[in-house]
Design a protein around this motif. Structure first.
Motif, PDB file in Angstrom:
ATOM      1  N   ARG A  31      44.969  36.062  38.635  1.00 15.89           N
ATOM      2  CA  ARG A  31      43.903  37.074  38.639  1.00 15.89           C
ATOM      3  C   ARG A  31      43.762  37.717  40.017  1.00 15.89           C
ATOM      4  O   ARG A  31      43.669  38.931  40.156  1.00 15.89           O
ATOM      5  N   ASP A  32      43.760  36.880  41.054  1.00 15.19           N
ATOM      6  CA  ASP A  32      43.610  37.399  42.414  1.00 15.19           C
ATOM      7  C   ASP A  32      44.788  38.278  42.816  1.00 15.19           C
ATOM      8  O   ASP A  32      44.642  39.235  43.575  1.00 15.19           O
ATOM      9  N   GLU A  42      37.418  42.766  45.208  1.00 18.33           N
ATOM     10  CA  GLU A  42      37.044  43.050  43.826  1.00 18.33           C
ATOM     11  C   GLU A  42      38.227  42.821  42.899  1.00 18.33           C
ATOM     12  O   GLU A  42      39.097  43.694  42.766  1.00 18.33           O
ATOM     13  N   PRO A  43      38.346  41.643  42.258  1.00 18.45           N
ATOM     14  CA  PRO A  43      39.467  41.385  41.363  1.00 18.45           C
ATOM     15  C   PRO A  43      39.444  42.278  40.139  1.00 18.45           C
ATOM     16  O   PRO A  43      38.394  42.789  39.743  1.00 18.45           O
ATOM     17  N   LEU A  44      40.625  42.441  39.550  1.00 12.15           N
ATOM     18  CA  LEU A  44      40.775  43.314  38.395  1.00 12.15           C
ATOM     19  C   LEU A  44      39.864  42.907  37.258  1.00 12.15           C
ATOM     20  O   LEU A  44      39.345  43.745  36.528  1.00 12.15           O
ATOM     21  N   ASP A  45      39.630  41.598  37.081  1.00 13.81           N
ATOM     22  CA  ASP A  45      38.858  41.091  35.958  1.00 13.81           C
ATOM     23  C   ASP A  45      37.414  40.811  36.327  1.00 13.81           C
ATOM     24  O   ASP A  45      36.755  39.990  35.726  1.00 13.81           O
ATOM     25  N   LYS A 205      36.019  32.259  23.512  1.00  4.80           N
ATOM     26  CA  LYS A 205      35.545  32.618  24.842  1.00  4.80           C
ATOM     27  C   LYS A 205      34.761  31.427  25.399  1.00  4.80           C
ATOM     28  O   LYS A 205      33.769  31.000  24.811  1.00  4.80           O
ATOM     29  N   VAL A 206      35.205  30.878  26.548  1.00  3.38           N
ATOM     30  CA  VAL A 206      34.610  29.622  27.014  1.00  3.38           C
ATOM     31  C   VAL A 206      33.931  29.697  28.379  1.00  3.38           C
ATOM     32  O   VAL A 206      33.123  28.826  28.714  1.00  3.38           O
ATOM     33  N   ALA A 207      34.249  30.691  29.196  1.00  2.37           N
ATOM     34  CA  ALA A 207      33.657  30.734  30.533  1.00  2.37           C
ATOM     35  C   ALA A 207      33.751  32.137  31.113  1.00  2.37           C
ATOM     36  O   ALA A 207      34.557  32.960  30.674  1.00  2.37           O
ATOM     37  N   LYS A 208      32.909  32.402  32.112  1.00  3.83           N
ATOM     38  CA  LYS A 208      32.961  33.647  32.861  1.00  3.83           C
ATOM     39  C   LYS A 208      33.795  33.450  34.120  1.00  3.83           C
ATOM     40  O   LYS A 208      33.740  32.394  34.754  1.00  3.83           O
ATOM     41  N   LEU A 209      34.512  34.491  34.498  1.00  3.67           N
ATOM     42  CA  LEU A 209      35.288  34.411  35.735  1.00  3.67           C
ATOM     43  C   LEU A 209      34.388  34.378  36.966  1.00  3.67           C
ATOM     44  O   LEU A 209      34.832  33.996  38.042  1.00  3.67           O
ATOM     45  N   SER A 210      33.131  34.758  36.815  1.00  4.45           N
ATOM     46  CA  SER A 210      32.195  34.700  37.938  1.00  4.45           C
ATOM     47  C   SER A 210      31.742  33.278  38.238  1.00  4.45           C
ATOM     48  O   SER A 210      31.147  33.021  39.286  1.00  4.45           O
ATOM     49  N   MET A 211      32.007  32.343  37.338  1.00  2.51           N
ATOM     50  CA  MET A 211      31.654  30.944  37.559  1.00  2.51           C
ATOM     51  C   MET A 211      32.626  30.303  38.551  1.00  2.51           C
ATOM     52  O   MET A 211      33.738  30.781  38.754  1.00  2.51           O
ATOM     53  N   GLY A 212      32.209  29.195  39.146  1.00  3.64           N
ATOM     54  CA  GLY A 212      33.113  28.423  39.990  1.00  3.64           C
ATOM     55  C   GLY A 212      34.122  27.679  39.127  1.00  3.64           C
ATOM     56  O   GLY A 212      33.909  27.486  37.925  1.00  3.64           O
ATOM     57  N   ARG A 213      35.207  27.243  39.756  1.00  4.58           N
ATOM     58  CA  ARG A 213      36.255  26.572  38.992  1.00  4.58           C
ATOM     59  C   ARG A 213      35.737  25.288  38.338  1.00  4.58           C
ATOM     60  O   ARG A 213      36.121  24.950  37.220  1.00  4.58           O
ATOM     61  N   LYS A 214      34.853  24.573  39.002  1.00 10.19           N
ATOM     62  CA  LYS A 214      34.300  23.344  38.438  1.00 10.19           C
ATOM     63  C   LYS A 214      33.489  23.650  37.177  1.00 10.19           C
ATOM     64  O   LYS A 214      33.606  22.950  36.156  1.00 10.19           O
ATOM     65  N   GLU A 215      32.674  24.701  37.228  1.00  7.40           N
ATOM     66  CA  GLU A 215      31.879  25.080  36.054  1.00  7.40           C
ATOM     67  C   GLU A 215      32.773  25.514  34.900  1.00  7.40           C
ATOM     68  O   GLU A 215      32.529  25.154  33.746  1.00  7.40           O
TER      69      GLU A 215
END
Length: 257
Positions: A31-32, A42-45, A205-215
């Motif tokens: 993604r990065d 500002e990443p694409l996603d 759909k399980v998570a937002k990309l704005s969340m931390g990797r742990k979340e």
């Protein structure tokens, strides 16, 4: 009603957290690498209100499960995708105004206000097509979820059309004869929704990309465990789990042996 997931399993988990974290690390790195070179921060996603701002779990089963396909399975998430407090979404309730024991729109709106139910729009089924066209014509108006009275569920697919199913916007059943409208709606909003089709593959759909990797990882594991605990055959019917972003390759995180 939407099918609630069972309590967390008491047995030793079949999920290897290292596989989940390894896949997430690779996906986030990809993604990065797709970030806008003119604005590297500002990443694409990064648009979390679009389908591009999410992490998806691809579920492959060995056999199609023989379960209710009218409603999605609801898997409680440690970190919900919908923020009912700081960023409340548009949620729509479809009511049956043709039945003799109907709940009127006025009654529904009063209860929603009195109980602080997070519903923003109420539509009568008799006016459904006209009201939906009107809502879709309003610039920027997009409902996150649709709910519908239980007895309407058999007729709604024909009224709404295939596009609703394709967009995974099929209404979710709610029991309006029960007093706990708020609880029912909030439970769905705080869950991952697993739409089971006639085949063996589903995308969740399980998570937002704005969340931390742990979340993100905690959500992924919760949904994997929830799906395996909800389907007939449990883990014996799970063949593969993959993780992906909207336009990325799908990376494996579990394979049955």
């Amino acid at each position: 009603m939407s099918s609630p997931a069972p309590p967390p399993p008491l047995y030793h988990s079949k999920i290897d957290a290292k596989n989940v974290n390894r896949a997430l690390k690779s996906l986030l790195k990809w993604r990065d690498s797709k970030s806008n070179p003119q604005n590297s921060s500002e990443p694409l996603d990064n648009n979390n209100n679009s389908d591009g701002g999410f992490v998806y779990l691809v579920v492959t089963l060995k056999k199609p499960p023989q379960i209710d396909r009218t409603n999605p399975l609801t898997i409680p998430l440690p970190h919900p995708l919908i923020d009912l407090v700081d960023s409340p979404p548009d949620l729509c309730l479809i009511i049956d105004d043709k039945h003799k024991n109907k709940i009127t729109k006025e009654t529904a709106l009063k209860k929603i206000e009195a109980d602080n139910v997070p519903i923003t729009t109420v539509i009568k089924v008799s006016k459904l097509k006209a009201e939906l066209k009107k809502l879709e014509a309003e610039e920027g108006r997009r409902h996150e979820l649709f709910f519908a009275e239980r007895r309407l569920m058999p007729i709604l697919p024909k009224l709404l059309g295939k596009e609703f199913v394709k967009r995974k916007k099929s209404p979710i059943e709610i029991n309006l004869r029960s007093g706990n409208w708020k609880e029912q709606v909030e439970r769905v909003c705080e869950s991952a929704l697993v739409y089971v089709g006639t085949g063996t593959c589903s995308v969740v759909k399980v998570a937002k990309l704005s969340m931390g990797r742990k979340e993100i990882a905690e959500n992924v594991v919760a949904v994997m465990e929830g799906i395996a605990g909800s389907i007939p055959g449990k883990w014996r019917n799970v063949k593969l789990f993959h993780l992906k972003l909207l336009e990325s390759l799908a990376l494996p995180v579990y394979e049955s042996v």
